[in-house]
Scaffold this motif. Structure first.
Motif, PDB file in Angstrom:
ATOM      1  N   ARG A 138      10.557  -5.060  -4.380  1.00 35.68           N
ATOM      2  CA  ARG A 138      10.326  -4.141  -3.265  1.00 35.68           C
ATOM      3  C   ARG A 138       9.889  -4.993  -2.080  1.00 35.68           C
ATOM      4  NH1 ARG A 138       5.719   0.275  -3.972  1.00 35.68           N
ATOM      5  NH2 ARG A 138       4.486  -1.469  -3.225  1.00 35.68           N
ATOM      6  N   GLY A 184       0.053   7.799  -2.651  1.00 40.00           N
ATOM      7  CA  GLY A 184      -0.016   6.395  -3.031  1.00 40.00           C
ATOM      8  C   GLY A 184       0.513   6.090  -4.416  1.00 40.00           C
ATOM      9  N   LYS A 185       1.115   7.073  -5.075  1.00 35.83           N
ATOM     10  CA  LYS A 185       1.692   6.878  -6.415  1.00 35.83           C
ATOM     11  C   LYS A 185       3.151   6.445  -6.276  1.00 35.83           C
ATOM     12  CE  LYS A 185      -1.794   8.796  -8.713  1.00 35.83           C
ATOM     13  NZ  LYS A 185      -2.676   8.031  -9.498  1.00 35.83           N
ATOM     14  N   MET A 186       3.599   5.585  -7.190  1.00 32.95           N
ATOM     15  CA  MET A 186       5.013   5.192  -7.178  1.00 32.95           C
ATOM     16  C   MET A 186       5.838   6.347  -7.729  1.00 32.95           C
ATOM     17  SD  MET A 186       5.418   1.126  -7.859  1.00 32.95           S
ATOM     18  CE  MET A 186       4.471   0.869  -9.323  1.00 32.95           C
ATOM     19  N   ASN A 187       6.322   7.176  -6.828  1.00 29.10           N
ATOM     20  CA  ASN A 187       7.034   8.406  -7.184  1.00 29.10           C
ATOM     21  C   ASN A 187       8.329   8.581  -6.428  1.00 29.10           C
ATOM     22  OD1 ASN A 187       6.071  10.002  -9.222  1.00 29.10           O
ATOM     23  ND2 ASN A 187       4.529  11.006  -7.963  1.00 29.10           N
ATOM     24  N   ARG A 188       8.660   7.664  -5.526  1.00 30.92           N
ATOM     25  CA  ARG A 188       9.841   7.847  -4.687  1.00 30.92           C
ATOM     26  C   ARG A 188      10.846   6.726  -4.943  1.00 30.92           C
ATOM     27  NH1 ARG A 188       8.513   9.096   1.203  1.00 30.92           N
ATOM     28  NH2 ARG A 188      10.363  10.386   1.013  1.00 30.92           N
ATOM     29  N   ARG A 207      11.892   4.999  -9.367  1.00 28.59           N
ATOM     30  CA  ARG A 207      10.793   5.476  -8.518  1.00 28.59           C
ATOM     31  C   ARG A 207       9.710   4.408  -8.408  1.00 28.59           C
ATOM     32  NH1 ARG A 207       9.433  11.366 -10.676  1.00 28.59           N
ATOM     33  NH2 ARG A 207       8.346   9.989 -12.097  1.00 28.59           N
ATOM     34  N   GLY A 209       3.771  -5.293  -2.150  1.00 28.11           N
ATOM     35  CA  GLY A 209       2.991  -4.863  -3.312  1.00 28.11           C
ATOM     36  C   GLY A 209       2.111  -5.968  -3.877  1.00 28.11           C
ATOM     37  N   SER A 254       5.945   4.335  -2.884  1.00 27.59           N
ATOM     38  CA  SER A 254       4.781   5.224  -2.865  1.00 27.59           C
ATOM     39  C   SER A 254       5.067   6.552  -2.189  1.00 27.59           C
ATOM     40  CB  SER A 254       3.619   4.543  -2.148  1.00 27.59           C
ATOM     41  OG  SER A 254       3.249   3.382  -2.839  1.00 27.59           O
ATOM     42  N   ASP A 255       4.472   7.598  -2.762  1.00 31.57           N
ATOM     43  CA  ASP A 255       4.500   8.917  -2.130  1.00 31.57           C
ATOM     44  C   ASP A 255       3.256   9.053  -1.248  1.00 31.57           C
ATOM     45  OD1 ASP A 255       2.352   9.485  -3.833  1.00 31.57           O
ATOM     46  OD2 ASP A 255       3.514  10.815  -5.134  1.00 31.57           O
ATOM     47  N   GLU A 256       3.018  10.257  -0.745  1.00 30.07           N
ATOM     48  CA  GLU A 256       1.880  10.502   0.146  1.00 30.07           C
ATOM     49  C   GLU A 256       0.542  10.230  -0.527  1.00 30.07           C
ATOM     50  OE1 GLU A 256       4.232  12.921  -0.638  1.00 30.07           O
ATOM     51  OE2 GLU A 256       5.493  12.316   1.043  1.00 30.07           O
TER      52      GLU A 256
END
Length: 145
Positions: free
Chosen positions: A7, A60-64, A53, A137, A56-58
């Motif tokens: 990333r 802060g989790k790696m979800n996107r 995924r 990261g 980060s999402d809103e």
């Protein structure tokens, strides 16, 4: 197929003094074909990379995924991912596909990625390349299919 994803905040690849590919935020994908690989495996790799995924999402989790965030994808061939170091101090690369097959599958990965994603850049197969990146990261993910 083997791949290493990084990333990145930005990345570029140069052959000599010429930039062959450049992206902003997204993924650098180093990719290596193996002798048993075919186009179906290449397509499975692309699908995995585009949907993984690791952004980060809103919260802060790696979800996107790369597709979710609209990031760039820089695809660079790297046969050294198939290095076998078990036999001593000089790696063997016999686990990498022969050059003709490797080129065909690398080009298939690029074509398939471009058909599915709007921002795909590349290195140059078989060239001596310099890859510049700012790892984000850091997030570095190996994939073996």
């Amino acid at each position: 197929m083997l791949a290493v994803l990084q990333r990145v905040k930005e990345a570029r690849v140069e052959v000599g003094a010429v930039v062959t590919g450049r992206i902003g935020p997204g993924l650098l994908m180093l990719v290596c074909a193996q002798p048993q690989d075919d186009e179906a495996v290449a397509e499975k790799l692309v699908a995995k990379v585009l949907k993984l995924r690791i952004f980060s999402d809103e919260a802060g989790k790696m979800n996107r995924s790369l597709q979710d965030v609209g990031g760039g994808l820089l695809v660079v061939s790297q046969f050294t991912l198939a290095a076998d170091t078990s036999g001593g101090n000089r790696p063997s690369f016999s686990g990498a596909a022969p050059a003709e097959q490797g080129r065909r599958l690398y080009e298939h990965v690029v074509r398939h990625a471009r058909a599915l994603h709007p921002s795909v850049e590349t290195g140059e197969f078989g060239a001596d390349m310099q890859v510049h990146l700012v790892n984000d990261g850091p997030v570095t993910i190996p994939i073996a299919l």
